[in-house]
Design a protein around this motif. Structure first.
Motif, short mmCIF file in Angstrom:
data_model
loop_
_atom_site.label_atom_id
_atom_site.label_comp_id
_atom_site.label_asym_id
_atom_site.label_seq_id
_atom_site.Cartn_x
_atom_site.Cartn_y
_atom_site.Cartn_z
N ARG B 44 2.12 4.04 -12.26
CA ARG B 44 0.93 4.75 -12.72
C ARG B 44 0.19 5.36 -11.54
O ARG B 44 -0.25 6.51 -11.58
CB ARG B 44 0.01 3.77 -13.47
CG ARG B 44 -1.21 4.50 -14.05
CD ARG B 44 -2.09 3.62 -14.91
NE ARG B 44 -2.39 2.35 -14.29
CZ ARG B 44 -2.19 1.18 -14.87
NH1 ARG B 44 -1.69 1.12 -16.08
NH2 ARG B 44 -2.50 0.07 -14.23
N VAL B 73 -6.21 4.06 -5.35
CA VAL B 73 -7.30 3.11 -5.60
C VAL B 73 -7.88 3.30 -6.98
O VAL B 73 -8.23 2.35 -7.67
CB VAL B 73 -8.48 3.31 -4.62
CG1 VAL B 73 -9.46 2.16 -4.75
CG2 VAL B 73 -8.01 3.45 -3.21
N SER B 74 -8.00 4.55 -7.39
CA SER B 74 -8.72 4.75 -8.64
C SER B 74 -7.82 4.62 -9.86
O SER B 74 -8.31 4.73 -10.97
CB SER B 74 -9.46 6.08 -8.62
OG SER B 74 -8.59 7.10 -8.25
N GLY B 77 -5.32 -0.37 -10.55
CA GLY B 77 -5.86 -1.46 -11.36
C GLY B 77 -5.53 -2.85 -10.85
O GLY B 77 -6.25 -3.79 -11.10
N GLY B 78 -4.43 -3.01 -10.13
CA GLY B 78 -4.10 -4.32 -9.56
C GLY B 78 -4.35 -4.32 -8.07
O GLY B 78 -4.87 -3.35 -7.51
N ALA B 79 -3.94 -5.42 -7.40
CA ALA B 79 -4.19 -5.55 -5.97
C ALA B 79 -3.51 -4.44 -5.17
O ALA B 79 -3.99 -4.04 -4.12
CB ALA B 79 -3.71 -6.91 -5.48
N PRO B 82 -6.04 -1.21 -4.16
CA PRO B 82 -6.80 -1.18 -2.91
C PRO B 82 -5.92 -1.33 -1.67
O PRO B 82 -6.24 -0.77 -0.63
CB PRO B 82 -7.77 -2.36 -3.04
CG PRO B 82 -7.38 -3.11 -4.26
CD PRO B 82 -6.56 -2.20 -5.11
N LEU B 83 -4.81 -2.08 -1.78
CA LEU B 83 -3.98 -2.29 -0.59
C LEU B 83 -3.24 -1.02 -0.18
O LEU B 83 -3.40 -0.52 0.93
CB LEU B 83 -2.99 -3.44 -0.84
CG LEU B 83 -3.66 -4.82 -0.87
CD1 LEU B 83 -2.71 -5.89 -1.37
CD2 LEU B 83 -4.18 -5.19 0.53
N GLY B 85 -3.86 1.86 -1.37
CA GLY B 85 -4.89 2.89 -1.25
C GLY B 85 -5.47 2.89 0.16
O GLY B 85 -5.57 3.93 0.81
N THR B 86 -5.82 1.70 0.66
CA THR B 86 -6.36 1.61 2.01
C THR B 86 -5.30 2.08 3.02
O THR B 86 -5.61 2.80 3.96
CB THR B 86 -6.76 0.16 2.32
OG1 THR B 86 -7.66 -0.28 1.31
CG2 THR B 86 -7.46 0.07 3.67
N ARG B 120 -7.77 -5.17 4.71
CA ARG B 120 -8.17 -5.31 3.31
C ARG B 120 -7.71 -6.63 2.72
O ARG B 120 -8.45 -7.34 2.05
CB ARG B 120 -7.59 -4.13 2.50
CG ARG B 120 -7.93 -4.13 1.04
CD ARG B 120 -9.38 -3.82 0.77
NE ARG B 120 -9.73 -2.48 1.23
CZ ARG B 120 -10.94 -2.18 1.74
NH1 ARG B 120 -11.87 -3.10 1.84
NH2 ARG B 120 -11.20 -0.95 2.16
N ARG B 178 -2.06 -13.56 -6.72
CA ARG B 178 -1.91 -14.40 -7.89
C ARG B 178 -0.80 -15.42 -7.71
O ARG B 178 -0.88 -16.54 -8.20
CB ARG B 178 -1.63 -13.50 -9.10
CG ARG B 178 -1.99 -14.09 -10.43
CD ARG B 178 -3.49 -14.05 -10.69
NE ARG B 178 -3.95 -12.69 -10.94
CZ ARG B 178 -3.91 -12.11 -12.14
NH1 ARG B 178 -3.47 -12.76 -13.17
NH2 ARG B 178 -4.34 -10.88 -12.29
#
Lengths: 844, 213
Positions: B44, B73-74, B77-79, B82-83, B85-86, B120, B178
């Motif tokens: 996605r 990032v946007s 939805g899961g970790a 941001p990972l 994405g960063t 992050r 998780r």
């Protein structure tokens, strides 16, 4: 107040924890926002939701603390913070804390007025505490106090029935948080170790107590003595539960649905329904009409007493009629409140009961009035329909009026010399008519909704008002300092110097904006890039037409003609109507005046004609539907408008259109009226523009087709919102649903404007929304041609328009159309409004 | 031959393709020790990257990478949102204003990306995360370039090291995310994050080969 943002993978979890945390705030309005789940509602985190929640939190609170449940929630929240402007980043902290316990503890501390660090710390320590009381806590080994440290201690018995548990515990912690001293509380009866009194988790974990158990409160620090005394008093007062439980029996029947009253604490904020914008700081003043004292007396001549009663009724009716006419001049809507009261005085059943009780019991008229009206009031209170239950207050009002007429006493309302904030359970127009409004700075009521008459009257007079505040506002003693923010629906009791300063600054800012706006009254409503719109007034008579001109209205977007029909037993004839329309048109000069044909029926029944009662007035026979049922009435009105038009700029508008057929019928009626006038040789306008109101979803969905039938559209945002959201305007429980900023309503409006423009006809809007500072940029961006509103709102709205460019407004509208909830829309538009106002103030 | 802006865009398209092909595989790996959404999320995320790409394709490499990061990032939805994405946003900062990249530049960009991931996610080597594939890959690439290898060769080395690192996650106990809640039960499963990281590196090498040919 510190706001909280709860970020979870699960929407339900975030919502659930929000509810749980909100319980710990003891009625304090700690703003808590949930950001759970992905944009699609699945498990995960959404950057967008978090950013929105953060925006809202920073808007609502002085700073925000974020709690997150698991890894990606934490990481996404971090990124959201990084995306904030540096100034905002300073005001946000991410708490490294367990989600549930942390949120509860943070909420309790925030409610107690804790600062950013205190709230983060409370959340963080909740984790340690969660572990602490699994293991057995160390025994109470009170460390010997340092020599220079003040220590105070007291023991007290829990007296309230629920004991020291959830809500009482929260208020205990809240009170403790206000002191500098370190405070502990321990349950002596159970022999538990002392718990930190400033941590709700600690108190709930190891210091809960039942009714009858003894607790010890120990405080160390400069204000130890004061802390112990305050907490002791709180416990002894039963955390406010006692008064609730033992409410005086005499008072109870008088207010059977009264909510439990908690005395407002200094600094406490009460939250109600925003009714009229504006800020005021002044002492409270409780308005209560003194009830004449009634003594039951035996009388010798019942017939003479009945005659006395009949005279009093006749006088009361006259007084009512006069009052009704007075109020109707200002506000035809509000005047219809008196309608019911008059029918009560005419009611044969009531009259018969009064006379019979005087005859049978040989008692004085006053005693009979008390007896009979008391009975009827009780009967109405027990009714199932909430609308009818509300009528009980009217019955009370009528009985007071009668008692006053019988005793010859005037209802003396002595206002203090200083300006005050008026507080009442509810105000009827007759109450308002007795009060010198020049001495009132704001109105706060326990009951009522955003569309109640208090709200409407306040807006017309430019007074800030908050309604629906509940019983708590009635417990505020006269003279207590209050700060009121009408736009947000907030009332701060005994505000701190800081709060006063903040309110004062905002009030000054508003005043500055208003004076800037008034100075440029003659300027055109034109955007910085030259797009011109029209700013017009909604009026209901000659008086309000004058006010509209004074406020710089470029025309009348809505002339409500209901006032002609509602306050009287007979129908207005053609000549009378011609005279009134002409009088209004003359005040307005060459400015356009849109005359809406009678919007009566339903909840505004016509006294002059028989109408089958509607079970659901809003969905019943009203407006154009009533016109079709009574075409003669309609024809008379059309003839009057047509005859008043020559030499003026009148236009005709039909309300509550749902089908094409209705429009075609109405147009045919206009043609018929014209033909008849021509045949009679009476002068009339030939080419009056004809328009319709788009205020039902049905009309908005068929706007393309309807646009070909008429010369203009006017969107009725109040009804369009009520019908789209399927929410009764009078129902205070649905106030969250009832917002024109819901995406559904906005999309219907966008659609209507587009359809109008595609057919080259202008589109206006004549609801509260047109003068709403949040909605103006949006409506401008959607391409609205005419904004019609209460005259008081005109100057500021024009200024807002002049501060924006059409291009900017378009992009604002595009953004709004992509949002999915009313909250998102509101928070976004709030930021825009703040920005535009700052720009305005900067003097450009 | 330097890497151009169109190479970077093409790379992102290829990654999207590869992740779409491996969507079920990654999800299956994740269902063993996580929440069974890694493949779906990555797919996605990169589909969203594809949507954002056309608007910035004519911009510099930094902008393209930052846009990709923002898109991840946007939408993930899961970790991994941001990972990764960063990672892409840090990479974009390192490539700001550049329209061409030499081998050394790519290394610097990857190092910046890894630093972003560490910052992050706060994971250490051996925590059974994407770091376990990325760290050895970047080390291998650096070593190869220092020894005079060309870009293709260096990326081959990086791919091999990433694969090794990915497989080495199988016996590890998860310490982050998780999977860490499973404790010892996480042993015996390959980490899905390390796997997607490997796929990202491998796609780079494949492109280098195709370009050389």
């Amino acid at each position: 107040m510190i706001a909280l943002v709860l970020v979870s993978h699960s929407r339900q979890l975030a919502e659930g924890v929000r509810e749980l945390a909100a319980q710990m705030t003891g009625g304090q309005p700690v703003p808590i926002f949930a950001a759970g789940g992905t944009d699609e509602g699945t498990i995960g985190t959404s950057l967008d939701k978090i950013m929105q929640a953060l925006d809202q939190a920073l808007e609502a609170g002085e700073a925000a603390v974020i709690l997150a449940d698991l890894g990606s929630a934490v990481m996404t929240a971090q990124m959201a913070v990084e995306f904030l402007p540096p100034e905002a980043q300073q005001r946000v902290r991410l708490a490294d804390a367990p989600f549930v316990e942390g949120a509860i503890s943070a909420a309790a501390t925030a409610a107690g007025g804790g600062d950013l660090t205190a709230v983060v710390e409370a959340a963080r320590q909740a984790g340690a505490l969660a572990k602490l009381y699994e293991e057995s806590a160390p025994p109470a080994s009170a460390e010997p106090p340092a020599a220079d440290e003040a220590v105070a201690q007291t023991e007290v018995t829990i007296v309230n029935p629920t004991g020291l548990h959830a809500r009482p515990a929260a208020s205990f912690v809240q009170a403790a948080t206000g002191f500098q001293a370190e405070i502990t509380v321990e349950n002596l009866s159970k022999g538990r170790p002392p718990a930190n009194a400033k941590s709700v988790m600690a108190v709930l974990g190891q210091a809960t107590a039942e009714q009858g158990e003894r607790i010890r409160i120990t405080a160390r620090g400069p204000d130890a003595q004061a802390a112990v005394e305050a907490l002791r008093a709180l416990v002894e007062s039963g955390f406010g539960e006692l008064e609730e439980a033992t409410g005086t029996p005499q008072a109870a029947p008088a207010q059977p649905d009264a909510e439990p009253t908690e005395a407002a604490q200094p600094g406490q904020t009460l939250r109600g329904i925003p009714a009229a914008e504006g800020i005021a700081i002044a002492p409270a003043w409780q308005f209560a009409v003194a009830r004449p004292r009634v003594e039951k007396r035996r009388i010798a001549e019942p017939e003479a007493e009945i005659a006395r009663l009949r005279e009093a009724i006749a006088r009361a009716k006259q007084a009512l009629e006069k009052l009704q006419a007075d109020v109707a001049r200002d506000d035809a809507e509000a005047a219809r409140i008196f309608e019911f009261q008059r029918t009560v005085l005419d009611d044969p059943a009531i009259l018969a009961a009064l006379e019979e009780s005087i005859r049978r019991e040989a008692i004085n008229a006053e005693a009979a009035v008390e007896e009979v009206f008391g009975e009827w009031q009780a009967r109405f209170r027990a009714m199932e329909s909430p609308l009818l239950r509300l009528r009980a207050a009217d019955i009370e009002d009528v009985s007071l009026r009668l008692l006053r007429e019988l005793s010859g006493e005037e209802a003396a309302v002595a206002l203090p010399d200083e300006p005050v904030i008026l507080i009442a359970r509810d105000l009827t127009p007759s109450d308002i008519a007795q009060i010198d409004m020049a001495r009132i700075k704001a109105i706060c009521t326990a009951g009522g909704g955003a569309t109640s008459h208090v709200a409407i009257l306040s807006r017309t007079r430019g007074l800030p008002a908050v309604v629906g505040l509940g019983e708590a506002i009635l417990a505020v003693p006269t003279g207590t300092p209050l700060a009121v923010d009408g736009g947000r629906g907030l009332v701060v009791v005994e505000p701190s110097a800081e709060v006063i300063e903040g309110y004062r600054r905002r009030a000054e800012r508003r005043e500055r904006l208003r004076s800037i706006a008034l100075q440029t009254r003659e300027a055109a409503a034109e955007t910085t890039d030259g797009h011109r719109v029209m700013v017009a007034a909604n009026i209901g008579g000659v008086e309000s037409a004058r006010e509209a001109v004074a406020m710089g209205a470029e025309g009348v977007g809505l002339l409500r003609t209901e006032f002609l029909y509602l306050d009287r037993e007979t129908l207005p004839d053609e000549e009378e109507q011609v005279a009134i329309y002409r009088a209004i048109a003359e005040v307005m000069g060459q400015r356009p005046v849109i005359v809406r044909t009678m919007d009566v029926g339903g909840d505004k029944p016509l006294p002059a004609i028989e109408q089958p009662p509607d079970k659901n007035p809003a969905l019943g026979v009203r407006a154009i539907r009533l016109s079709r049922l009574y075409p003669d009435l309609f024809l008379t009105q059309l003839r009057a408008i047509l005859r008043a038009a020559p030499g003026h700029n009148l236009q005709i508008m039909f309300p509550l259109i749902t089908t094409l057929d209705e429009v075609r019928w109405a147009k045919a009626m206009v043609a018929e009226a014209k033909a008849a006038l021509a045949a009679e040789g009476l002068a009339c306008a030939d080419d009056l523009p004809l328009g319709i109101m788009i205020e039902t979803p049905a009309a908005a969905m068929k706007a393309e087709e309807l646009a070909h039938e008429v010369d203009f559209f006017s969107i009725g945002s109040n009804d369009l919102t009520q019908y789209t959201m399927a929410s009764d305007r009078e129902n205070e429980h649905l106030r969250d649903l009832l917002t024109p900023l819901d995406p559904a309503v906005i999309r219907l409006i966008a659609r209507t404007i587009e359809a109008g423009h595609a057919a080259s006809i202008p589109v206006g809007l004549c609801g509260e929304m047109a003068g709403n500072r949040l909605a103006v940029p949006l409506l401008l961006g959607l391409g609205l041609d005419e904004f019609s509103m209460t005259a008081q709102s005109i100057p500021l709205t024009r200024q807002l328009i002049r501060a924006l460019s059409q291009e900017e407004a378009r992009s604002i509208a595009a953004r709004v159309l992509s949002l999915t909830t009313a909250q998102e829309v509101e928070s976004y538009l709030r930021n825009i409004a703040a920005e535009v106002e700052t720009r305005l103030e900067a003097g450009r | 031959m330097p890497i151009t802006t169109s190479d970077v865009s093409e790379y992102l398209r290829k990654v999207a393709e590869v992740l779409a092909e491996n969507k079920e595989y990654l999800t299956e790996l994740d269902s063993a020790i996580g929440d069974a959404d890694h493949g779906i999320n990555m797919d996605r995320g990169f589909q969203n990257v594809l949507r954002k790409l056309p608007a910035v394709e004519d911009k510099d490499i930094g902008t393209i990478l930052k846009t990709a990061g923002m898109a991840l990032v946007s939408s993930v939805g899961g970790a991994s949102g941001p990972l990764y994405g960063t990672a892409f946003m840090q990479a974009g900062m390192a490539a700001a204003g550049k329209r061409e990249l030499a081998a050394e530049d790519l290394l610097a960009i990857l190092e910046a990306a890894l630093k972003g991931v560490l910052m992050r996610g706060r994971a250490n080597l051996g925590d059974k995360t994407m770091v376990d594939a990325l760290t050895p890959a970047i080390d291998a690439m650096r070593e190869a370039l220092e020894n005079g290898a060309d870009l293709t060769e260096a990326l081959d080395k990086a791919t091999a090291a990433a694969e090794e690192g990915m497989k080495a996650t199988i016996p590890l106990i998860a310490k982050k995310g998780r999977a860490s809640y499973l404790g010892e039960r996480s042993i015996g499963h390959q980490d899905p994050g390390a796997t997607s990281s490997y796929l990202l590196i491998r796609t780079m090498a494949e492109m280098a080969h195709a370009k050389q040919a």
